[in-house]
Write an enzyme that holds these catalytic residues in place. Structure first.
Site, PDB file in Angstrom:
ATOM      1  N   HIS A 173      -3.805  -5.222   0.861  1.00  0.00           N
ATOM      2  CA  HIS A 173      -3.245  -5.695   2.132  1.00  0.00           C
ATOM      3  C   HIS A 173      -3.344  -7.218   2.234  1.00  0.00           C
ATOM      4  O   HIS A 173      -4.419  -7.759   2.517  1.00  0.00           O
ATOM      5  CB  HIS A 173      -3.984  -5.047   3.308  1.00  0.00           C
ATOM      6  CG  HIS A 173      -3.671  -3.597   3.475  1.00  0.00           C
ATOM      7  ND1 HIS A 173      -2.636  -3.138   4.253  1.00  0.00           N
ATOM      8  CD2 HIS A 173      -4.256  -2.497   2.936  1.00  0.00           C
ATOM      9  CE1 HIS A 173      -2.590  -1.809   4.209  1.00  0.00           C
ATOM     10  NE2 HIS A 173      -3.561  -1.400   3.404  1.00  0.00           N
ATOM     11  N   GLU A 232      -2.114  -9.044   4.537  1.00  0.00           N
ATOM     12  CA  GLU A 232      -2.066  -9.472   5.938  1.00  0.00           C
ATOM     13  C   GLU A 232      -3.435  -9.636   6.573  1.00  0.00           C
ATOM     14  O   GLU A 232      -3.565 -10.292   7.612  1.00  0.00           O
ATOM     15  CB  GLU A 232      -1.215  -8.502   6.772  1.00  0.00           C
ATOM     16  CG  GLU A 232      -1.779  -7.093   6.940  1.00  0.00           C
ATOM     17  CD  GLU A 232      -1.414  -6.129   5.827  1.00  0.00           C
ATOM     18  OE1 GLU A 232      -1.431  -4.916   6.066  1.00  0.00           O
ATOM     19  OE2 GLU A 232      -1.129  -6.603   4.700  1.00  0.00           O
ATOM     20  N   CYS A 269       0.828  -1.215   0.000  1.00  0.00           N
ATOM     21  CA  CYS A 269       0.000   0.000   0.000  1.00  0.00           C
ATOM     22  C   CYS A 269       0.865   1.269   0.000  1.00  0.00           C
ATOM     23  O   CYS A 269       1.445   1.623  -1.010  1.00  0.00           O
ATOM     24  CB  CYS A 269      -0.978  -0.029   1.179  1.00  0.00           C
ATOM     25  SG  CYS A 269      -2.343   1.145   1.016  1.00  0.00           S
TER      26      CYS A 269
END
Length: 508
Positions: A166, A168, A79
């Protein structure tokens, strides 16, 4: 040598999740703020640049020089990290007309190894206000979505990658696969960081560091201090001395139960009954922060008095875990105080002891995994988190022996029923709260005006966010009925259905 990934934090709310996902892949990782990036050591095998709530065009965060890392280490920009790489190399990053937030699907994916085993249509999670409009000629687009052309890119001739989503967060369905591809296929890490490996290396390091010195630990009955104690015992044996203080605000019979468990684990622990001293000092105090500070002060006084009875102690063990370390090193510096934490802070200076923190690089779930590998008693290991000030912050208002006894009895019924109905292990944290109000009721043929107990139970991974537990209504009704019937002074029970945020897990 411990292979590791260096995570450079630009202030994203998700940065800790990156570290957690890498740990789940058996890769050791460290988070460092972009305002204080360490020089990578010989153990560093890859670098990840986190997201951020800021824009690369604002000039709020330092424009760090990534050239010394480029080509030398595999790099993954996430990002903000992707936008920073693009801008620094002549790309164009602008504010999106429509904020790109939420679920998206990969429309195009190249055959690059970063996307190995990830198919077209895989869902990813976007969370950014800026977007990369153009990239330099030596950058190659390797993934796109319907609305984001440059969803991922690679720099030609070097192992530098970037993504605008993202991986994660769990909303990115194949995010863990992408991270695995980065650390295994691109960075070549061995994925050898396991609880057993951690124990072996930590015990070896502690033996070398402490030698034959005597070491002191303040035990609470909680997971962190207990795992730290067992780890220390493996390293230094009988040179470890523990102190467990009963502040009168523990759960019902907890002091005796935990002390017995410690003895069974072979720990050299002194139990100190200081109930009256704490309750006397708290008399008339209603302010939550004053309660915490009072308990912390008295704890230090009692601990220091007991410690003076021991000779030749040179070290103090603290159960610091990684979220505490990260918070103190955040991009904006130490977080603002929401509430004071009760620990043994201040003791090292007063007692001239050196600090040892064997768990400082572990997340809470990793602490439990290490405890399991150490063969610890489940009575300790599976305990819910319990606040340092104990029931003092679950009694809203001033503290009295009567209120404490009422709450202990109500809490004991709640916790024992969770265990008997096999619900305890599915709950992150549970407890009863004594509310500072009285309500009208009818018991028998008499009108009553008595106290109210609130039950609280939440699910969570690490306590940073939490949702209330959807406990069965029949179960809650049964618990409420028992409390009203068996605990004198209670005629009403309520259940807290608020989540964190906006509420906190505890009421004070």
């Amino acid at each position: 040598m411990e292979e590791k990934v260096l995570i450079i934090d630009f202030g994203s709310q998700y940065t800790q999740l990156i570290a957690r996902r890498l740990r789940e892949l058996n890769v050791f990782s460290e988070i460092h703020p972009c305002t204080n990036i360490p020089k990578p050591d010989i153990d560093c095998k890859a670098i990840i640049l986190s997201g951020s709530p800021f824009s690369v065009n604002d000039g709020i965060l330092p424009d760090i020089d990534l050239l010394p890392f480029r080509g030398k280490y595999p790099i993954l920009g996430v990002c903000y990290g992707a936008q920073l790489l693009a801008k620094q190399n002549g790309g164009n990053v602008t504010a999106s007309k429509i904020r790109e937030y939420g679920r998206a699907k990969l429309k195009e994916v190249s055959g690059d190894v970063l996307f190995k085993d990830i198919e077209l249509g895989s869902q990813v999670w976007m969370s950014h206000g800026d977007t990369i409009q153009t990239i330099p000629s030596n950058f190659k687009i390797i993934a796109s979505t319907d609305t984001v052309n440059v969803a991922a890119f690679k720099i030609d001739g070097e192992p530098t990658y970037a993504i605008q989503f993202h991986p994660e967060v769990t909303h990115s369905i194949d995010g863990k696969t992408l991270l695995h591809n980065f650390i295994k296929e691109i960075a070549g890490l061995s994925q050898s960081w396991t609880p057993t490996h951690f124990i072996e290396t930590t015990v070896s390091d502690l033996k070398e560091k402490l030698g034959d010195d005597h070491v002191l630990i303040g035990l609470s009955g909680g997971v962190d201090s207990s795992v730290a104690a067992i780890l220390m015992k493996q390293a230094i044996g009988e040179n470890l001395f523990g102190i467990f203080i009963d502040n009168g605000l523990l759960r019902k019979n907890e002091f005796e139960q935990v002390l017995h468990a410690y003895k069974n684990m072979g720990l050299n622990v002194v139990g100190v009954d200081a109930k009256k001293r704490f309750i006397d000092e708290l008399k008339g105090i209603s302010d939550p922060e004053t309660k915490r500070k009072t308990i912390g002060r008295v704890f230090i006084e009692v601990f220091e008095e007991e410690a003076k009875k021991l000779k030749d102690v040179k070290w103090l063990v603290q159960g610091t875990i990684y979220p505490d370390v990260i918070e103190s090193l955040s991009v904006k510096g130490p977080s603002a105080t929401i509430k004071s934490h009760h620990n043994v802070g201040g003791l090292p200076e007063k007692m001239h002891l050196k600090i040892v923190e064997p768990l400082r690089m572990l997340f809470k779930d990793e602490v439990r995994s290490v405890g399991t590998a150490l063969g610890m008693d489940p009575i300790i290991l599976q305990r819910h988190p319990f606040p340092g000030p104990g029931l003092a912050i679950r009694i809203l208002g001033d503290i009295t022996e009567q209120k404490t006894a009422i709450l202990q009895d109500a809490d004991d019924i709640f916790i024992s029923e969770l265990k008997s109905q096999n619900l305890y292990d599915s709950v992150w944290q549970a407890g009863a709260i004594f509310l500072p109000i009285q309500s009208v009721g009818v018991m028998g043929d008499e009108r009553t005006y008595e106290h109210v107990i609130c039950l609280r139970a939440v699910t969570s991974v690490d306590g940073m966010t939490a949702d209330f537990c959807h406990l069965p209504h029949d179960f809650l009704g049964h618990v409420a009925n028992r409390i009203i019937n068996e605990v004198k002074g209670i005629n009403r029970v309520v259940y807290d259905i608020s989540s964190k945020p906006p509420a906190t897990i505890e009421w004070e």
